[in-house]
Every structure is written in C-alpha cells, then in structure tokens.
Design an enzyme around this catalytic site. Structure first.
Site, PDB file in Angstrom:
ATOM      1  N   SER A 153     -20.078   5.988 -33.617  1.00  0.00           N
ATOM      2  CA  SER A 153     -19.854   7.422 -33.527  1.00  0.00           C
ATOM      3  C   SER A 153     -18.850   7.720 -32.421  1.00  0.00           C
ATOM      4  O   SER A 153     -18.834   7.040 -31.381  1.00  0.00           O
ATOM      5  CB  SER A 153     -21.169   8.137 -33.209  1.00  0.00           C
ATOM      6  N   TYR A 166     -27.820   8.403 -27.739  1.00  0.00           N
ATOM      7  CA  TYR A 166     -27.090   8.183 -28.993  1.00  0.00           C
ATOM      8  C   TYR A 166     -25.746   7.499 -28.716  1.00  0.00           C
ATOM      9  O   TYR A 166     -25.370   6.538 -29.391  1.00  0.00           O
ATOM     10  CB  TYR A 166     -26.887   9.546 -29.658  1.00  0.00           C
ATOM     11  N   LYS A 170     -24.670   3.882 -30.105  1.00  0.00           N
ATOM     12  CA  LYS A 170     -23.531   3.780 -31.017  1.00  0.00           C
ATOM     13  C   LYS A 170     -22.441   2.865 -30.456  1.00  0.00           C
ATOM     14  O   LYS A 170     -21.732   2.200 -31.213  1.00  0.00           O
ATOM     15  CB  LYS A 170     -22.968   5.175 -31.309  1.00  0.00           C
TER      16      LYS A 170
END
Ligand code: NAI
Length: 303
Positions: A153, A166, A170
């Site tokens: 991401s 996150y 990622k």
C-alpha cells in the site's frame, strides 16, 4: 491482441469475497482459471465472520460458466493458511498463482494505538501472507512454476497519517517480497507487490465519495492479471496504480559520498559538511540485493 489466458491454471485469491479480491477472482475465472475464493467474511475492522461473502463470489463465477470453490479460513493462522492451500489441492490438484489480498484496517494515530490494534493488523496482512505463501510456495517449487502477488500500500511505501500498524505491515510485505524474489526465482516462481487504489468498503471513509466512479476496483485488475501470467517475467517489483494509472515504484539507493579513507574515524561534522551530496538522489537506482550496496563502498573497502 492475443488474450492472456489461465486455462489449466489454479489461482488462490485471499479476501476474494469483496472489493479488489472479488474483482481479481472474477477476472481470473473469466480467463479460464480454476479459482479458490478465500474469505473469512469479516467486518471492515476484522470482526465477525460469515461464509456468505466467499459463497456469493463462487456462485457468480459458476453462473458465468467458470470454476471456483470457496474457502472460509482466516489467512492469519498457520492452520488457516495450510487449509487454504489444502482446499485448493483437494479441488484442483495444485497451486499456480497466489494473490495475497485479504486484510482490514484498525486506523489510529500512533500515540493512541493499542497493542491489540497493532497486532490485529500486522496479523492479517503480514502474518497472513506468511501463513498462506509458505505452503503455496512449497507446491510451486515442486511444480517449478508460480506467480505470487503481495498486496502492499502507498500508506506504507510513502506514508499516511493514522496508519502506523497498516503502513508497517504493508512495507513488511515489500521486505518479504524482496527476499522471496531471490529465494524462489530458481524455481520459476515470480513474486511482485502491488499498491492498488480503489474506492471500496476499506477506503470509503478515506477517499472522497465523488472519486468513487473513477477509483473503481476493476481498474487494478489488469496489472494483477498480467503480473500473474506465464509470459510476464517481472520479479521483485512494486507497482502502484489506480483509476487506470500504472507505475513501477522502487526503493532506490543514491550514489552517495565516500568519506574518510576506509580506516580513519569519520566525524559527524564531515557528514554535516557533505549532507547535500549524501541526500542528492541524482543517479539513484534500485538495487537487486543487499550486497549491491557494497559496490558504492568499494573505494573504501580496498586494503
Ligand atoms: P475489502 O475490505 O473490500 O476486502 C477485504 C476482504 O478481505 C474482505 O472481504 C474481508 O472479509 C477479507 N478478510 C479480512 N480478513 C481476513 C482474513 N483474516 N482471512 C481471510 N479474509 C479476510 O478491502 P479492499 O479495499 O478490497 O482491499 C483488498 C486489499 O488491498 C487489502 O489487503 C488492502 O489492504 C489492500 N489495499 C487496498 C487499497 C484500496 O484503495 N482499496 C489501497 C491499498 C491497499
């Protein structure tokens, strides 16, 4: 234009009951692949579970004349990961392609983030990729063929406020890909990472609603299909995309500056003096592996 086909190929898409994963699964099936639609059927924050998400996509594929089976395991446990692969082998006999896609968010600014929010997000994205990729890769090595996608991401590659867990997970996937691209290449297994952009359940609170018609999940599908095709030789790359824009994205190393003579002490003041040259990205390029950094130090490494 010769069509990219997946006849005789077996594809696993994790988190394929909704959003991007669903789109990948439908397209692989439409192009002749036998597809395993994995989905735990959780809420946006990872809570709960239901079979209906995976079942609906399998139904859709079958109605269109394709081949698919559902799997409802969580990717975040070794048992779940093994069972995703077992479901695949039981139904179709092998694994050719794995798209690691399952995931959810627990966004919080770092100061307020609990360890549970950290662990849950690291688990589904990073541990999940380990748990499914390890048994899948074992089979790919045996068969001497495979294509794997890690879903990264831009939140990790470039940063995004409130997504420490996150972003770390990622970017961890990029690290895992960088190692696996070296370990698996000799078995004809290629691994690439994508950083998609789509208006989905996951991003509906993050992306302005007026962009929804432009940022459709389906615009990310062609890159995944091509990267997972037999003809694609790409290995170990990151591709950022969205709305029909596709771009190779890389971690680069600048030429840098050699200070000292390889033996004398180097002062912090020397770093300060040369900081503009050290930070100059002119001529920066991606490296294939960590040993390549040594070439920049070569003048200093000589006796
Ligand atoms: P989504 O929320 O629409 O779909 C994710 C799916 O994963 C859901 O169906 C969910 O039930 C499933 N899932 C969650 N935990 C699971 C588990 N433990 N085991 C199996 N399945 C599980 O999300 P979206 O937007 O389709 O995202 C797909 C992937 O793309 C995610 O990895 C996400 O982080 C990534 N991504 C998405 C972006 C976007 O703009 N939508 C941007 C960058 C990355």
């Amino acid at each position: 234009m010769e069509k990219i086909r997946f006849d005789g190929r077996v594809v696993i898409v994790t988190g394929a009951g909704a959003g991007l994963g669903r789109e990948y699964a439908l397209e692989f099936a439409a192009r002749g692949a036998s597809v395993v639609v994995n989905d735990l059927g959780v809420a946006r924050d990872g809570s709960g579970s239901t079979h209906s998400a995976a079942d609906a996509v399998v139904e859709e594929i079958k109605k269109a004349g394709g081949q698919a089976v559902a799997n409802y395991d969580s990717v975040a446990t070794p048992e779940g990961g093994s069972n995703v692969v077992k479901t695949t082998v039981d139904a179709f006999g092998k694994v050719d392609v794995l798209v690691n896609n399952a995931g959810f968010l627990r966004d919080k600014s770092f100061a307020k983030m609990t360890i549970d929010e950290w662990d849950a997000v690291m688990s589904v994205h990073l541990r999940g990729a380990f748990c499914v990729t390890q048994p899948a890769l074992a089979l790919m090595r045996e068969h001497g063929y495979g294509r794997v996608i890690m879903t990264s991401s831009t939140s990790g590659i470039f940063g995004n406020f409130g997504q420490g867990n996150y972003g770390a997970a990622k970017m961890g996937l990029v690290g895992l890909m960088n190692v696996l691209k070296l370990e698996a290449a000799k078995y004809n297994v290629h691994i690439n990472a994508i950083a998609p952009n789509a208006y989905s359940r996951m991003t509906e609170n993050l992306i302005p609603a007026e962009l929804a018609p432009k940022l459709q999940a389906k615009f990310n599908v062609p890159m995944v299909i091509y990267l997972c095709s037999e003809e694609c030789r790409e290995n170990g790359s990151i591709f950022t995309m969205g709305a029909g824009w596709y771009a190779k994205t890389a971690i680069v190393c600048a030429p840098g500056v050699c200070l000292g003579d390889g033996s004398r002490d180097i002062l912090a003041e020397e770093v300060r003096e040369h900081f503009a040259s050290i930070t100059d990205l002119t001529g920066a390029r991606p490296l294939d592996n960590n040993l390549e950094t040594f070439q920049f130090m070569a003048p200093l490494l000589k006796q």
